[in-house]
Design an enzyme around this catalytic site. Structure first.
Site, PDB file in Angstrom:
ATOM      1  N   CYS A   1       0.836  -1.208   0.000  1.00  0.00           N
ATOM      2  CA  CYS A   1       0.000   0.000   0.000  1.00  0.00           C
ATOM      3  C   CYS A   1       0.869   1.256   0.000  1.00  0.00           C
ATOM      4  O   CYS A   1       1.734   1.423   0.869  1.00  0.00           O
ATOM      5  CB  CYS A   1      -0.899   0.010   1.229  1.00  0.00           C
ATOM      6  SG  CYS A   1      -1.772   1.571   1.436  1.00  0.00           S
ATOM      7  N   VAL A   2       0.623   2.154  -0.935  1.00  0.00           N
ATOM      8  CA  VAL A   2       1.471   3.340  -1.086  1.00  0.00           C
ATOM      9  C   VAL A   2       1.418   4.250   0.129  1.00  0.00           C
ATOM     10  O   VAL A   2       2.460   4.709   0.614  1.00  0.00           O
ATOM     11  CB  VAL A   2       1.143   4.105  -2.397  1.00  0.00           C
ATOM     12  CG1 VAL A   2      -0.291   4.599  -2.437  1.00  0.00           C
ATOM     13  CG2 VAL A   2       2.092   5.280  -2.596  1.00  0.00           C
TER      14      VAL A   2
END
Lengths: 131, 100, 119
Positions: C78-79
């Site tokens: 997840c960024v």
């Protein structure tokens, strides 16, 4: 929200998503990042439900002021949920009462349901996140 | 539905939360520190044995073994599975609720 | 049947990543598909190629990379969670990619089952 600019995604499939919140805010990061998932699933036009069970009920208690601890407050995001058409919010009655809270103590409109009804709600979902 | 519990019942309320919400006929898998709830001679073990007629209770063998327990120390009514059995439970019982 | 896997904890601190790995390996051995493995919260640390456990311990990061390579798995970090924790493209072990949280929701929609491992 760092992905606030994400467009909506049409997959043609609508599943029942439940975000099961059982943790208090601030002591750990779990509650905050659940909210990010909630907002993204709205962009995917899924049937989104939020449940507040056990210490999760503390997440939406009125009057939170995080200035002195320098942490991001949850409340503005919760207040924004209605704008994303996320309106299925359920608080478990037993969890609320054990903590000396009433339905008037929350920052957003919620439906208060008992533990048996909460069990049925969980049982009817396709995807359960949080926990 | 399959419910999973990975917390020791002596430390957190995840087991209780799971057992009071799970609907009759659902499956429950105890793994990681959740396996202590399946052991004989413990208060949570008695609770688990007591609900085993309404719920299908499973415990992950590798996690039991890692913690020094074998199948003979698991309460009656609880079935020991391996990781492949965990996969089968997810396939057979539908969506998973993880009680963390 | 296809599974989505969600890993919410980092390596070594919690058994979540080990359990997720063992589950994924067992599902693949049975011939099931893995739509995606998504790493969220501290789980993003599972992608850190600088991780160097002692030689007598399991190498959690490398193990995910190798399983990913063998089965062509989509290992997504997840960024937002990654940036918070200093995990960037240049730190990613082989086979991992960074993307948005939408990839998790999509995995929930497209997989037959989403299985979550966390604390």
């Amino acid at each position: 929200m760092s992905q606030g600019d994400e467009p909506s995604f049409e997959t043609g499939v609508v599943k029942k998503f439940l975000y099961l919140n059982r943790k208090a805010p601030y002591g750990t990061v779990y509650a905050l990042e659940v909210l990010e998932m909630v907002l993204i699933s709205a962009a995917f036009e899924q049937d989104v439900h939020l449940a507040f069970v056990d210490d999760g009920v503390y997440q939406i208690r009125k009057g939170q002021d995080t200035k002195s601890v320098e942490m991001k407050s949850f409340l503005p995001t919760y207040r924004a949920l209605e704008g994303y058409d996320i309106e299925k919010l359920y608080v478990e009655k037993e969890s609320m009462e054990e903590r000396g809270l009433t339905s008037g103590d929350f920052v957003v409109p919620v439906e208060v349901i008992d533990r048996a009804a909460m069990g049925s709600l969980i049982d009817s979902m396709d995807v359960v996140l949080g926990g | 539905m399959l419910h999973t519990v990975n917390k020791s019942p002596f430390e957190r309320n995840a087991l209780d939360a799971c057992l009071t919400h799970a609907k009759k006929g659902s499956a429950v898998l105890l793994f990681e520190d959740g396996v202590y709830a399946a052991t004989k001679g413990t208060a949570p073990g008695n609770t688990v044995a007591g609900v085993a007629k309404d719920l299908k209770i499973f415990v992950l063998g590798p996690d039991l073994k890692a913690r020094g327990y074998d199948e003979s120390q698991v309460v009656a009514g609880v079935t020991v599975v391996d990781y492949g059995g965990f996969v089968d439970l997810v396939v057979e019982h539908g969506p998973v609720t993880a009680w963390l | 049947m296809k599974f989505g896997i969600l890993v919410n904890e980092g390596p070594f601190n919690h058994q979540a990543s080990d359990s997720a790995y063992k589950f994924t390996e067992a599902a693949l051995a049975k011939g099931y598909g893995i739509y995606r493995v998504f790493f969220y919260y501290d789980g993003v640390n599972n992608a850190n190629k600088l991780s160097e456990p002692p030689s007598d311990d399991r190498h959690i990061v490398r193990r995910w990379s190798e399983l990913g390579k063998k089965y062509n798995l989509d290992l997504v970090v997840c960024v937002a969670a990654a940036l918070r924790r200093g995990i960037k493209d240049e730190l990613l072990a082989e086979g991992f990619r960074i993307s948005g949280l939408g990839q998790l929701i999509e995995a929930g929609i497209q997989s037959d089952r989403l299985v979550m491992f966390g604390d």
